[in-house]
Design an enzyme around this catalytic site. Structure first.
Site, mmCIF file in Angstrom:
data_model
loop_
_atom_site.group_PDB
_atom_site.id
_atom_site.type_symbol
_atom_site.label_atom_id
_atom_site.label_comp_id
_atom_site.label_asym_id
_atom_site.label_seq_id
_atom_site.Cartn_x
_atom_site.Cartn_y
_atom_site.Cartn_z
ATOM 1 N N VAL A 17 0.832 -1.210 0.000
ATOM 2 C CA VAL A 17 0.000 0.000 0.000
ATOM 3 C C VAL A 17 0.865 1.258 0.000
ATOM 4 O O VAL A 17 0.588 2.223 -0.716
ATOM 5 C CB VAL A 17 -0.972 -0.008 1.198
ATOM 6 C CG1 VAL A 17 -1.777 1.285 1.243
ATOM 7 C CG2 VAL A 17 -1.915 -1.206 1.108
ATOM 8 N N LYS A 107 -6.755 -0.787 10.317
ATOM 9 C CA LYS A 107 -8.052 -1.186 10.894
ATOM 10 C C LYS A 107 -7.901 -1.767 12.293
ATOM 11 O O LYS A 107 -8.760 -1.549 13.152
ATOM 12 C CB LYS A 107 -8.761 -2.189 9.987
ATOM 13 C CG LYS A 107 -7.979 -3.465 9.745
ATOM 14 C CD LYS A 107 -8.670 -4.362 8.755
ATOM 15 C CE LYS A 107 -7.786 -5.542 8.388
ATOM 16 N NZ LYS A 107 -6.631 -5.163 7.575
ATOM 17 N N GLU A 131 -10.191 6.467 6.068
ATOM 18 C CA GLU A 131 -11.087 5.877 5.063
ATOM 19 C C GLU A 131 -10.617 4.497 4.609
ATOM 20 O O GLU A 131 -11.418 3.583 4.408
ATOM 21 C CB GLU A 131 -11.178 6.817 3.850
ATOM 22 C CG GLU A 131 -12.132 6.353 2.763
ATOM 23 C CD GLU A 131 -13.576 6.314 3.233
ATOM 24 O OE1 GLU A 131 -14.137 5.199 3.324
ATOM 25 O OE2 GLU A 131 -14.143 7.382 3.521
ATOM 26 N N VAL A 134 -11.330 0.429 6.227
ATOM 27 C CA VAL A 134 -12.511 -0.444 6.232
ATOM 28 C C VAL A 134 -12.699 -1.228 4.943
ATOM 29 O O VAL A 134 -12.802 -2.441 4.969
ATOM 30 C CB VAL A 134 -13.789 0.359 6.563
ATOM 31 C CG1 VAL A 134 -15.041 -0.473 6.309
ATOM 32 C CG2 VAL A 134 -13.756 0.809 8.016
ATOM 33 N N GLY A 136 -10.952 -0.810 1.655
ATOM 34 C CA GLY A 136 -10.031 -0.529 0.556
ATOM 35 C C GLY A 136 -10.425 0.712 -0.219
ATOM 36 O O GLY A 136 -10.559 1.796 0.344
ATOM 37 N N ILE A 138 -13.258 1.448 -1.556
ATOM 38 C CA ILE A 138 -14.673 1.841 -1.478
ATOM 39 C C ILE A 138 -14.843 2.943 -0.442
ATOM 40 O O ILE A 138 -14.512 2.756 0.729
ATOM 41 C CB ILE A 138 -15.555 0.640 -1.069
ATOM 42 C CG1 ILE A 138 -15.364 -0.525 -2.034
ATOM 43 C CG2 ILE A 138 -17.022 1.052 -1.012
ATOM 44 C CD1 ILE A 138 -16.027 -1.805 -1.566
ATOM 45 N N GLY A 189 -2.741 -14.515 -4.509
ATOM 46 C CA GLY A 189 -2.338 -13.414 -3.644
ATOM 47 C C GLY A 189 -3.476 -12.776 -2.873
ATOM 48 O O GLY A 189 -3.290 -11.754 -2.209
ATOM 49 N N LYS A 207 -13.425 -4.276 10.887
ATOM 50 C CA LYS A 207 -14.027 -3.300 9.980
ATOM 51 C C LYS A 207 -15.463 -2.984 10.391
ATOM 52 O O LYS A 207 -15.898 -1.823 10.324
ATOM 53 C CB LYS A 207 -13.972 -3.836 8.546
ATOM 54 C CG LYS A 207 -12.542 -3.992 8.017
ATOM 55 C CD LYS A 207 -12.510 -4.727 6.701
ATOM 56 C CE LYS A 207 -11.090 -4.859 6.173
ATOM 57 N NZ LYS A 207 -11.024 -5.665 4.927
ATOM 58 N N GLY A 304 -5.892 -4.142 -1.978
ATOM 59 C CA GLY A 304 -4.942 -4.045 -3.081
ATOM 60 C C GLY A 304 -4.148 -2.752 -3.032
ATOM 61 O O GLY A 304 -4.508 -1.801 -2.340
#
Length: 428
Positions: A17, A107, A131, A134, A136, A138, A189, A207, A304
């Site tokens: 990330v 999280k 943000e 929870v 990714g 979205i 993965g 989450k 991702g």
């Protein structure tokens, strides 16, 4: 607004990330000026191993000393993507207390220590945004805190773990058993080397604690969430779900009721016509119900490199705008209520029960009697003979309190005619 300024960022972690965040900032340097009115510049990146080869990264930015970040007065935003509780918690608190704004994807930390971190941000007049913690890519935290803030929310349910959703999709669509689907998820993965947090529902539980806190304006921590994973779901359960017009999903479920907040994570049979039933593979979705907006669903990539980095950068852009207008800290903790969290044993659910019993007269009547004693009402019974002397019973109940069902199951296990309780799955 001031003349164009440069806002400097400290990045904690350069894994999957963190690398995504770095790439977005680098490739959108000029766009960010137009979007925010300021230039974004990474001033330092905290890593564990300075010697690791990192293609495309300016190595002069790398450090393994937290002091290089926290003591740099020019850094006004810290992005934490290391994960875990410590040292992330200590670092974030130090950053907030030194007047730095913080954006995190952590999280575990927010689900357990959200109040402490938000209080620190409020006390210091800085932003603490999460943000990406929870779902990714979205957006769900900002919609709940801002876009839908006028609503009284009573339900938040969601598929918030891509690994388990991928596994259940493969079991449902391709007839794989659990172990085969998990192996495929690992190969692609989607699953970690140790998938426990995913397949046992722990990741989703954290989450859901965060979402419930924000949706219902009252603190819910991970320890409040009943969690149950998908390891016991079999191909036979999947076939029965199809027969009944259902799909099995691992759902995070939160309800705001007159008696308190109900919050849990477990496999659930949901009708194939429900919007969540069509969420396939590693995709996530969150379904919310508010008194004004009615039903709303958020759908997309739940994890991702770039989806999660997208959510982080959305928060960073918010912070940069707040800095520009001298209004950091404007949206802090929204948990202004103290609603109790119901004991899970008091929550009502419908159940799908599959069991192996002796195939002889009187068994079904005896089972029905046990359910009656424990105040469990039956809505459907299917009996299939498996082999000589053994019948498979499928029983679907009406909504009953968890502890009534638990007591009935214990009673059934003690009966001589019960060979096995094969599955117990809740129904939406």
């Amino acid at each position: 607004m001031n003349e164009q300024q440069t806002i400097k960022i400290g990045l904690l972690g350069l894994g999957t990330v963190g690398s995504g965040v770095y790439k977005i900032i680098e490739r959108q340097k000029e766009e960010m000026v137009k979007k925010t009115g300021a230039r974004l510049e990474i001033a330092g990146i905290l890593v564990h191993n300075l010697n690791k080869v990192r293609d495309g990264v300016d190595t002069s930015l790398l450090t393994d000393r937290w002091e290089d970040i926290i003591n740099n007065d020019e850094i006004s935003i810290v992005i934490e993507v290391m994960g875990g509780i410590e040292p992330a918690k200590t670092m974030i608190l130090e950053a907030l207390n030194s007047g730095k704004n913080v954006v995190t994807a952590n999280k575990d930390l927010v689900a357990e220590y959200g109040r402490e971190l938000l209080d620190a941000a409020e006390n210091n007049g800085v932003d603490f945004l999460f943000e990406a913690a929870v779902a990714g890519g979205i957006p769900i935290i900002r919609p709940l805190k801002q876009c839908l803030a006028a609503n009284e929310m009573d339900e938040v349910i969601g598929i918030v773990n891509g690994t388990t959703n991928y596994i259940l999709t493969k079991m449902f669509e391709e007839g794989m058993d659990f172990d085969e689907a998990l192996a495929k998820a690992t190969e692609l993965g989607y699953a970690e080397a140790d998938p426990t947090a995913d397949i046992e529902g722990l990741d989703a539980g954290r989450k859901v604690a965060i979402m419930a806190s924000i949706a219902f304006h009252s603190r819910v921590t991970f320890s409040d969430v009943y969690t149950e994973g998908i390891t016991k779901i079999s191909a036979r359960d999947i076939n029965y779900a199809k027969e009944f017009g259902n799909v099995i999903k691992l759902l995070g479920v939160a309800h705001n009721t007159e008696d308190g907040i109900e919050v849990s994570v477990h496999p659930m049979m949901i009708p194939q016509e429900h919007p969540l039933a069509s969420v396939r593979d590693s995709f996530n979705a969150v379904f919310v119900h508010g008194d004004a907006v009615d039903d709303v669903m958020f759908y997309g990539r739940g994890a991702g490199e770039f989806p999660t980095a997208s959510a982080i950068m959305g928060d960073v852009i918010d912070v940069v705008r707040d800095i520009q207008y001298h209004c950091t800290g404007r949206i802090s903790c929204t948990c202004y209520r103290e609603t109790k969290v119901k004991e899970f044993r008091e929550v009502k659910n419908k159940f799908f029960l599959r069991m192996q019993v002796d195939n002889k007269p009187g068994v079904l009547a005896a089972i029905a009697s046990v359910f009656g004693v424990h105040q469990v009402s039956i809505s459907k019974v299917i009996q299939k003979i498996i082999t000589d002397g053994v019948a498979e019973l499928v029983i679907v109940t009406e909504a009953v309190k968890e502890y009534h069902m638990e007591n009935a199951l214990e009673h059934l296990k003690d009966m001589e005619t019960t060979r096995e309780i094969s599955s117990v799955i809740r129904e939406y």
